[in-house]
Design a protein around this motif. Structure first.
Motif, mmCIF file in Angstrom:
data_model
loop_
_atom_site.group_PDB
_atom_site.id
_atom_site.type_symbol
_atom_site.label_atom_id
_atom_site.label_comp_id
_atom_site.label_asym_id
_atom_site.label_seq_id
_atom_site.Cartn_x
_atom_site.Cartn_y
_atom_site.Cartn_z
ATOM 1 N N ALA A 53 0.885 -1.199 0.016
ATOM 2 C CA ALA A 53 0.206 0.111 0.006
ATOM 3 C C ALA A 53 0.905 1.363 -0.068
ATOM 4 O O ALA A 53 0.491 2.178 -0.810
ATOM 5 N N ILE A 54 1.699 1.232 0.749
ATOM 6 C CA ILE A 54 2.679 2.403 0.728
ATOM 7 C C ILE A 54 3.374 2.592 -0.381
ATOM 8 O O ILE A 54 3.697 3.938 -0.921
ATOM 9 N N GLU A 107 1.963 6.065 7.802
ATOM 10 C CA GLU A 107 3.080 6.077 6.877
ATOM 11 C C GLU A 107 2.802 7.099 5.601
ATOM 12 O O GLU A 107 3.354 7.886 5.076
ATOM 13 N N ILE A 108 1.587 6.635 5.018
ATOM 14 C CA ILE A 108 0.962 7.142 3.737
ATOM 15 C C ILE A 108 0.932 8.655 3.987
ATOM 16 O O ILE A 108 1.259 9.627 3.327
ATOM 17 N N ASN A 109 0.084 8.896 5.226
ATOM 18 C CA ASN A 109 -0.025 10.272 5.613
ATOM 19 C C ASN A 109 1.007 11.097 5.906
ATOM 20 O O ASN A 109 1.183 12.314 5.412
ATOM 21 N N ARG A 110 2.070 10.552 6.504
ATOM 22 C CA ARG A 110 3.492 11.374 6.776
ATOM 23 C C ARG A 110 4.294 11.553 5.131
ATOM 24 O O ARG A 110 4.601 12.631 5.218
ATOM 25 N N LEU A 111 4.145 10.483 4.452
ATOM 26 C CA LEU A 111 4.958 10.714 3.361
ATOM 27 C C LEU A 111 4.254 11.646 2.174
ATOM 28 O O LEU A 111 4.713 12.306 1.424
ATOM 29 N N PHE A 112 2.915 11.174 1.962
ATOM 30 C CA PHE A 112 2.204 11.639 0.876
ATOM 31 C C PHE A 112 1.085 12.431 0.978
ATOM 32 O O PHE A 112 0.441 13.139 0.173
ATOM 33 N N THR A 154 -4.444 8.408 13.257
ATOM 34 C CA THR A 154 -4.097 8.698 11.858
ATOM 35 C C THR A 154 -4.936 9.864 11.127
ATOM 36 O O THR A 154 -4.595 9.864 9.942
ATOM 37 N N GLU A 155 -6.012 10.118 11.531
ATOM 38 C CA GLU A 155 -6.651 11.257 11.047
ATOM 39 C C GLU A 155 -7.364 10.900 9.876
ATOM 40 O O GLU A 155 -7.234 11.516 8.677
#
Length: 312
Positions: free
Chosen positions: A39-40, A69-74, A96-97
């Motif tokens: 997913a990431i 991790e997706i929220n942090r990166l993208f 994770t909002e």
């Protein structure tokens, strides 16, 4: 334009069913993956408009960890697919909002509604983020010092000019009371000057500093400043915070000092010229008096000569 969605589901039949439903609703599915690691990776490669993420995934990375991790990166929006509603799982997910939850099993109508709400919410947040970025860039680029606060007078922003004048960095003061950062005194009386932001928040009006105000910096230096504070209001007039705009008056004071010095020099020169003129007038009066005496003596002498000639 159809929204592009990424499906993260480790049960193949369920994933295929979701894909068919989404395509039937008019959405485009960019990929279907079965693990958090995939997913990431795929989210970074395809940058979908929305990710439908199953919370429970096989492997080392579950759906919540992948979403974080997706929220942090993208900064991509995630909607959770889950059959689990226990408090522990939901509390982890909240951190994770996410932009929504869909409980399994679900109807196509519920799926469509949740996706559309999530897409709209994400779009509005993107626009807000862009406006905030534009505003921050604008405030950073202007020549005056700018500090903003919330309704409690806590610092929310400080531009580089304000950092340079106060000697405080934004990282040091954000979230702190403005009075700890912006301290002012009267240049003549040395009394503390009331913070104009407090008045702007209390009265809802623009407030300026009194004359002869000094800013006391972090390192104890004193800088003459001019400033004003104004409330920040929304479209209905509700006060959301305040903005303080100020600049140093050092150049102005130096100009005033030079002007004062020039005036004093000019006054001294005028006084000197006046004295010289007064002395010249006195000398002229003495010369006029001497001339009158000499003329009187001459007249007397001429008279004596006339009388002597008559006697002969």
């Amino acid at each position: 334009m159809r929204a592009r969605l990424l499906i993260v589901e480790d049960e193949g039949i369920v994933a295929l069913n979701i894909q068919n439903r989404l395509q039937g609703l008019g959405y485009s599915v960019v990929a279907t993956v079965s693990s958090g690691e995939e997913a990431i990776q795929v989210a970074g490669e395809t940058r979908p408009d929305l990710i439908l993420m199953d919370i429970k995934l096989d492997g080392n990375v579950d759906g919540i960890e992948a979403a974080a991790e997706i929220n942090r990166l993208f900064h991509l929006p995630v909607v959770y697919l889950t059959a689990y509603t226990n408090d522990e799982t939901l509390n982890r997910a909240k951190l994770t909002e996410p932009y929504g939850y869909i409980l399994k099993p679900f109807e196509a109508r519920d799926l469509c509604t949740t996706i559309e709400v999530a897409l709209y919410k994400y779009q509005m947040e993107q626009q807000l983020r862009e406006r905030e970025q534009w505003l921050a860039t604008t405030l950073k680029s202007i020549g005056d010092a700018v500090i903003t606060t919330d309704t409690e007078g806590l610092v929310t922003f400080m531009n580089p000019v304000a950092e340079a004048l106060t000697r405080w960095s934004l990282e040091e003061v954000i979230g702190n009371d403005l009075t700890q950062v912006f301290q002012t005194i009267n240049e003549k009386t040395r009394a503390v000057v009331q913070n104009p932001v407090l008045l702007a928040l209390q009265q809802g009006i623009t407030v300026g500093l009194e004359n002869h105000t000094l800013l006391v910096t972090k390192d104890g230096a004193e800088i003459p400043i001019d400033d004003s504070a104004a409330p920040i209001k929304d479209e209905v007039g509700k006060i959301l915070g305040a903005v303080l705009v100020f600049h140093d008056n050092i150049e102005k004071q130096q100009s005033e000092a030079r002007l004062q010095k020039n005036n004093e020099r000019l006054e001294a020169e005028v006084a000197k010229l006046s004295e010289q003129l007064s002395q010249a007038n006195a000398q002229l009066r003495q010369m006029e008096e001497q001339l009158r005496i000499e003329m009187a003596q001459r007249q007397c002498l001429e008279r004596e000569l006339e009388l002597g000639l008559e006697e002969e």
